[in-house]
Scaffold this active site. Sequence first.
Site, PDB file in Angstrom:
ATOM      1  N   ASP A 139       0.826  -1.206   0.000  1.00 20.21           N
ATOM      2  CA  ASP A 139       0.000   0.000   0.000  1.00 20.21           C
ATOM      3  C   ASP A 139       0.862   1.258   0.000  1.00 20.21           C
ATOM      4  O   ASP A 139       1.532   1.568   0.979  1.00 20.21           O
ATOM      5  CB  ASP A 139      -0.896  -0.024   1.239  1.00 20.21           C
ATOM      6  CG  ASP A 139      -1.934   1.089   1.207  1.00 20.21           C
ATOM      7  OD1 ASP A 139      -1.938   1.875   0.254  1.00 20.21           O
ATOM      8  OD2 ASP A 139      -2.743   1.158   2.139  1.00 20.21           O
ATOM      9  N   ASP A 366      -2.275   5.522  -5.889  1.00 20.40           N
ATOM     10  CA  ASP A 366      -2.523   4.772  -4.660  1.00 20.40           C
ATOM     11  C   ASP A 366      -2.772   3.307  -4.987  1.00 20.40           C
ATOM     12  O   ASP A 366      -3.799   2.954  -5.565  1.00 20.40           O
ATOM     13  CB  ASP A 366      -3.718   5.365  -3.917  1.00 20.40           C
ATOM     14  CG  ASP A 366      -3.977   4.673  -2.579  1.00 20.40           C
ATOM     15  OD1 ASP A 366      -3.070   3.957  -2.102  1.00 20.40           O
ATOM     16  OD2 ASP A 366      -5.065   4.843  -2.022  1.00 20.40           O
TER      17      ASP A 366
END
Length: 488
Positions: A139, A366
């Site tokens: 992430d 992201d």
Amino acid sequence: MLEMIMGVTKMKKWRPISLIFITFFLFPIIIYGLNLEGKKGLNTMRVELVHRHDPRFNVNNTNKTQLERIKEFAHRDSIRYSMISQRKEGKNHSHDHRRKARESSFVMPIQGGRDFRIGEYFVQVKVGTPSQKFWLIADTGSDLIWFNCRYGCGRNCSTHKGRSKIKNRRVFLPERSATFEKVACSSDTCQVQLINLFSSTTCPNPSDPCQYAYEYVDQSTAFGFFANDVVTVGLRNGRKHKLRNMIIGCTQSITDGPTVNGGIDGVLGLSYSKDSFAVKAAIQYGGKFSYCLVDHLSHRNFFNHLSFGDDPVHHTKLLSHMRLTKLVKTDIYFAVNVLGISIGGQMLNIPGEVWEVNSNGGTILDSGTTLTILARPAYDSVMAALAKSLMKYERLPRSDALEFCFNAKGFDESSVPRLAIHFADGARFEPPVKSYVIDSAPGERCLGFLPANGPGYSIIGNIMQQNHLWEFDLFQSTVRFAPSSCIL
């Protein structure tokens, strides 16, 4: 990602509870004078990057339809977006990187996993001495390494007993690691450094661990404490290297709920903050990391790598196709300076303030968000332009997740005008049609965008990023990208 409300037990009154994902997106982290100077003589480091669908994960939702998956993606992405927008309200701070070229690198396999019908990508990480293996979500918006943990059981520790508290998950056993050290609640690390990661502000005994507690949207909660340990990585030459003094999150217990019942082991923070795995690794491996996300519908046999340092395998093949754009300084996010979006070669009429990072807009890359989220003016323009080209196909009733879906019988991708994201410094990102006209069910397709109401970031999610190599240079504050099958 996993939705949650973050809170800390016994926290100060001024610290609000925020709707976010379990990626530790917290208050802005100020990074001044960050030393990313690397060590010489180390080889390439990488880990396998694996999609959440991979059957190696203990997930009991393989019977979910593609449409059910899309609905889950949209729900999680919406909550995650709320958190990102809230954190954006903080001030931006520059990153003072010491630029010093290094040839060292390591790689970590990263892989797709449609078999589990969920939208994240995973890497296998080895923690402790001797090492214990875990699958963690990769992430780029997360600050911390976090995984399930069972502490204080002494000689009675066992993986089996650990699973009685955290069901069907791998559990880290600190007593088995000779390099594990708790972060004391009385330490400066807890009281100063980790305050931005929601460390507890109370300390009954100086030697007590620095604790955290996270409550999810569905009322499930994760409880744990901060520690230091080593992470073992593999070099390209077959040797191993230990990354020492890594700040980790040891989650001891979880109250079950739909959010945390996905069989995950934790999160690998790859953000731009000083405590993230990406930055810690960059200190020793030249300031660069890269990944190539295989198609989110790929089976488990297809994988790629999360690489730190130069990746000669990819770069030799893609060097002539690489495009470069500057990263915009933010607190933790990898933001890019977008000029606009074109459809079929025609620039859309989107207000410039939508893309202004230092105002109320901006765009970030992201890997923890699945779908692409656009500020409302950009969303409306993109949807209208793409929908116009799809009118010849039977329109289906609007789903709970996505606005425009259609019967894909006879669908030809060449009938869809190409979308391109234009960056202010001249680079252009042109994803394949399948990255924004996505499969939602057998014989059905949908436009894979969500609207963002109100000011805030637009987000280029992992489906839009798939089938491209992305290389982040923390020293130069740039990101390079090129089309790739991502299949080794």
